[in-house]
Every structure is written in structure tokens, then in C-alpha cells.
Enzyme design. Structure first.
Site, PDB file in Angstrom:
ATOM      1  CG  HIS A  12      -0.297  -0.109   2.544  1.00 52.26           C
ATOM      2  ND1 HIS A  12      -0.882  -0.718   3.619  1.00 52.26           N
ATOM      3  CD2 HIS A  12       0.889   0.367   2.997  1.00 52.26           C
ATOM      4  CE1 HIS A  12      -0.081  -0.620   4.676  1.00 52.26           C
ATOM      5  NE2 HIS A  12       0.997   0.034   4.323  1.00 52.26           N
ATOM      6  CG  HIS A  59       1.177   4.234   7.577  1.00 53.08           C
ATOM      7  ND1 HIS A  59       0.014   3.791   6.997  1.00 53.08           N
ATOM      8  CD2 HIS A  59       2.124   3.325   7.257  1.00 53.08           C
ATOM      9  CE1 HIS A  59       0.260   2.647   6.353  1.00 53.08           C
ATOM     10  NE2 HIS A  59       1.525   2.351   6.503  1.00 53.08           N
ATOM     11  CG  HIS A 192       8.665  -1.498   3.659  1.00 51.77           C
ATOM     12  ND1 HIS A 192       7.763  -2.487   3.962  1.00 51.77           N
ATOM     13  CD2 HIS A 192       8.061  -0.335   4.014  1.00 51.77           C
ATOM     14  CE1 HIS A 192       6.659  -1.947   4.477  1.00 51.77           C
ATOM     15  NE2 HIS A 192       6.819  -0.646   4.534  1.00 51.77           N
ATOM     16  CD  GLU A 239       3.325  -1.700   6.531  1.00 49.67           C
ATOM     17  OE1 GLU A 239       3.331  -0.515   6.824  1.00 49.67           O
ATOM     18  OE2 GLU A 239       3.453  -2.108   5.347  1.00 49.67           O
TER      19      GLU A 239
END
Lengths: 279, 117
Positions: A12, A59, A192, A239
Site C-alpha cells: 500500500h 501510519h 521494507h 506489516e
């Protein structure tokens, strides 16, 4: 009776939202990423879910560290995004399904998942980017219910707990008396890391292993700890628990219909899967 | 039984746990305010006054003045909120990654591409 027709996972990354706004679909950097989505859109068009349950992580748009719920469920009539501080486009409101939201909240709390209900909830790129990828232009998007899992602050819920949350969501949907078709999206990941001197870390081998094992052996992946995930997939690769929550919700015969993986999109190994959930 | 979330250190990674969350509360709260355009403008008009209004300590203010992300992390910053600070200057996650790893942005992007090969 309600039923879950399938699950979709997708990264996303906020930059995807900007690439969509600028229509960079055939740009050499973006093409290998966007080319993964047409089979998913076709499946959605043919199967027409009435509701999308979107499992994502905020976030720092809706939730701040003053109050940080582990699991939060939207129970609003509509959801809006904001520019998130760096000027990403604001979109028309997303239609909710508060009746199903409250059914989920009631069923999950009865099932010992003590979640936070949200009658107002700003949705960020973790929610909006997948919706835009699945339903370009958003006109044909179904009603949506955002489910937020804390991946901002340790302690985060373990992969096993998130997988079990997904299973509880699956049971809750099956007990909903209305005749609605539900698709579950698990967004975020794959590997990431944005912060620290390890910024830019991507782990292709681990990502591909996760994309393979989650189809038929998700319980193996659920045995990892949160810190195993940070170590292997990077600080924000944690995530992946959102993918596991999605997978937990699929209780039928799961078939992989499409998949795509590409490095890099922004700082991320970008992954996508379409899993059909046959009765 | 220990309630610490830390088992063994992960290289190049500061886990954002309760200790960091307490240490960085003021800094992160200021960065959270940058979700709003009017707050970003207010910061640009008078950085020092804005930092003071949120009660940043000297270490945090110094990191903000120096635009130094590693120093902000050290001072308790959380990357998701710091990203909103970076947004004021139009910096991307590649710019931020390059700064933290001591690479040029081109070198950093090249490193990302190489991991896909």
C-alpha cells in the site's frame, strides 16, 4: 448468509497513490507493478463483492501515541482520507457499512478480541491505495470496513494473534444473517525498512517464501514472532501481520488465482496475491 | 519475567517501544500536527516558536534544526510521524533513506534496485 468469496493482499505504498494520480501505468518504473492488477480487477468485476473488509495499519493519520489501540474497527457511514502531511490527493468519501461493522464488533468482543470501535476514522494510504488499485476510479467500489492493526509501536500483536483475529473475522462474517458477499483485503508489506542505518533493506528470498507459504501453510508463518518479522522483513515489513489476518479469515478451499512481486517500488518489495475462498 | 519487548538487537534498527515512545512524545506530537496544512505553515513561519509550543527538548530541537533523521530517531522520533516533517521539505523516503545511510540519493536508489536482481 454472508460469505467470504476471497482474499487479496497488496502493498500500500504512498507513492502508488501519486503514480495513480499521475497515470504512470506504462512508465517503465511502474509498469511491472501495475501489470499485476488486471487479473484481480477482472475477478472482482465478475464476482462483485458487496463489502470489502480492509485490514491495514494507520501510519499516524488517525491514531497518535496518546491512544494507540491494538485492533480498531471502523463503524462509520463513510470514511475520508486527508493529505497525510505530504500533499497526497484527497479522494471522495468511501461508503461504509456500519451495520456489518457493529456485527463484527459484537462478534469479535464475544470471541475475546477486545477491539476499539471507531465511529469516526480518517483513512490513510494503507486503506486508500489498495481500494484505488482494486477499483480504479472508485465508482464501482463496494462498501468498505477498515480494520486497523497497530504496527506503529511495540509491543505489536504477534503474527499468531493477528492470524487468529482473521479467523474470528471469518467466523463473524459466517454468522451474519444477511446475504452479502465479502472480500477481505490484507494490505502493506512486503519487506521494507524506512528508518535507521539499515534503511533500504529488502529481503526478496523471505518475501517470496511468505507469498508461497501463506497460500496453504499460513500457520507456519504465524509461528514467527514480531521481532522475527522485523529482523527478516525490516522494521516496516512487520506489516506482514496484516496479510496473515486476511489469510485467517479464509476458511474454505483456498486457491491462488493471481500473484505478482516486484522490487523496488519506493523502498519496498511489492507483493500482491488473489486467493479465492470456495465454500 | 521481564516485560521488555527487546530480545537481541537488530542491526541498524531502533525498535520503537514504550521507552522510545515516552522519550519522543513531544517530537512525535509536533510531527503529527503536520497532518494539517495550516500547522505546516505555522512551523515554516517560526520554527523555534513552534518547537517550543510542543515542548521539544534541546536534543529534539537540535535534530530538527539540523534536519537530521538519525538524530531525531535517537531523540525518540517515530518514522511514520517524522515522515510528515520530511514532507514539509518535499523529501521522499529515498531522500530520507539516503541521508540515514550516508549515500547519495542515486546510490540509495541503485541499492534498492540491486536487491531485486
Amino acid at each position: 448468509m454472508a460469505r467470504i468469496i476471497g482474499g487479496i493482499t497488496t502493498s500500500h505504498i504512498p507513492a502508488v497513490g501519486n503514480a495513480i494520480a499521475r497515470e504512470l501505468f506504462d512508465d517503465p518504473y511502474w509498469k511491472p507493478f501495475f501489470d499485476g492488477y488486471p487479473p484481480v480487477r477482472k475477478w472482482l468485476k465478475e464476482n462483485k463483492p458487496d463489502v470489502a473488509i480492509v485490514i491495514y495499519n494507520d501510519h499516524g493519520l488517525n491514531f497518535f501515541l496518546d491512544k494507540m489501540p491494538t485492533f480498531a474497527i471502523g463503524a462509520a457511514f463513510e470514511y475520508r482520507n486527508e493529505d497525510e502531511g505530504w500533499g497526497i490527493p484527497t479522494l471522495p468519501p468511501f461508503k461504509g457499512d456500519p451495520k456489518l461493522s457493529w456485527h463484527l464488533i459484537n462478534a469479535l468482543v464475544a470471541d475475546e478480541f477486545d477491539i476499539c470501535s471507531c465511529q469516526e476514522m480518517a483513512v490513510d494510504h494503507g486503506f486508500t491505495v489498495p481500494m484505488q488499485l482494486m477499483w480504479p476510479g472508485l465508482e464501482s467500489a463496494p462498501r468498505a470496513i477498515p480494520i486497523n492493526i497497530n504496527t506503529v509501536q511495540q509491543p505489536m500483536p504477534s503474527p499468531a494473534r493477528c492470524y487468529k483475529l482473521g479467523q474470528a473475522i471469518g467466523r463473524a462474517i459466517e454468522s451474519y444473517p444477511e446475504d452479502v458477499k465479502v472480500v477481505v483485503l490484507g494490505t502493506g508489506g512486503l519487506s521494507h525498512q524506512l528508518d535507521g542505518t539499515r534503511a533500504g533493506f529488502i529481503n526478496k528470498e523471505f518475501d517470496l517464501m511468505c507469498m508461497d507459504r501463506i497460500v496453504d501453510h499460513p500457520e507456519e508463518l504465524a509461528r514467527m514472532s514480531s521481532l522475527d518479522l522485523v529482523r527478516q522483513a525490516g522494521a516496516q515489513g512487520a506489516e506482514f501481520v496484516l496479510w496473515l489476518a486476511m489469510r485467517g479469515a479464509l476458511s474454505g478451499k483456498v486457491t491462488k488465482l493471481a500473484g505478482n512481486y516486484h522490487i523496488p517500488i519506493s523502498n519496498t518489495g511489492a507483493g500482491m496475491l488473489l486467493l479465492e475462498n470456495a465454500a | 519475567m521481564s516485560t521488555s519487548t527487546i530480545t537481541e538487537p537488530i542491526p541498524g534498527t531502533i525498535l520503537f517501544d514504550g521507552e522510545q515512545a515516552m522519550k519522543g512524545y513531544a517530537l512525535n506530537k509536533m510531527c503529527f500536527s503536520f497532518n494539517r496544512a495550516d500547522n505546516r505553515e505555522a512551523f515554516k513561519r517560526d520554527e523555534e516558536a513552534y518547537c517550543d509550543a510542543y515542548g521539544l527538548n534541546e536534543q529534539q530541537k537540535q535534530a530538527i534544526r539540523r534536519r537530521n533523521v538519525l538524530e531525531m530517531l535517537e531523540a525518540g522520533g517515530n518514522i511514520y510521524y517524522l515522515a510528515k516533517f520530511a514532507g514539509i521539505f518535499g523529501l521522499t523516503v529515498q531522500d530520507v533513506g539516503a541521508q540515514q545511510t550516508g549515500m547519495t540519493v542515486e546510490e540509495f536508489k541503485e541499492m534498492l534496485v540491486k536487491q531485486g536482481e
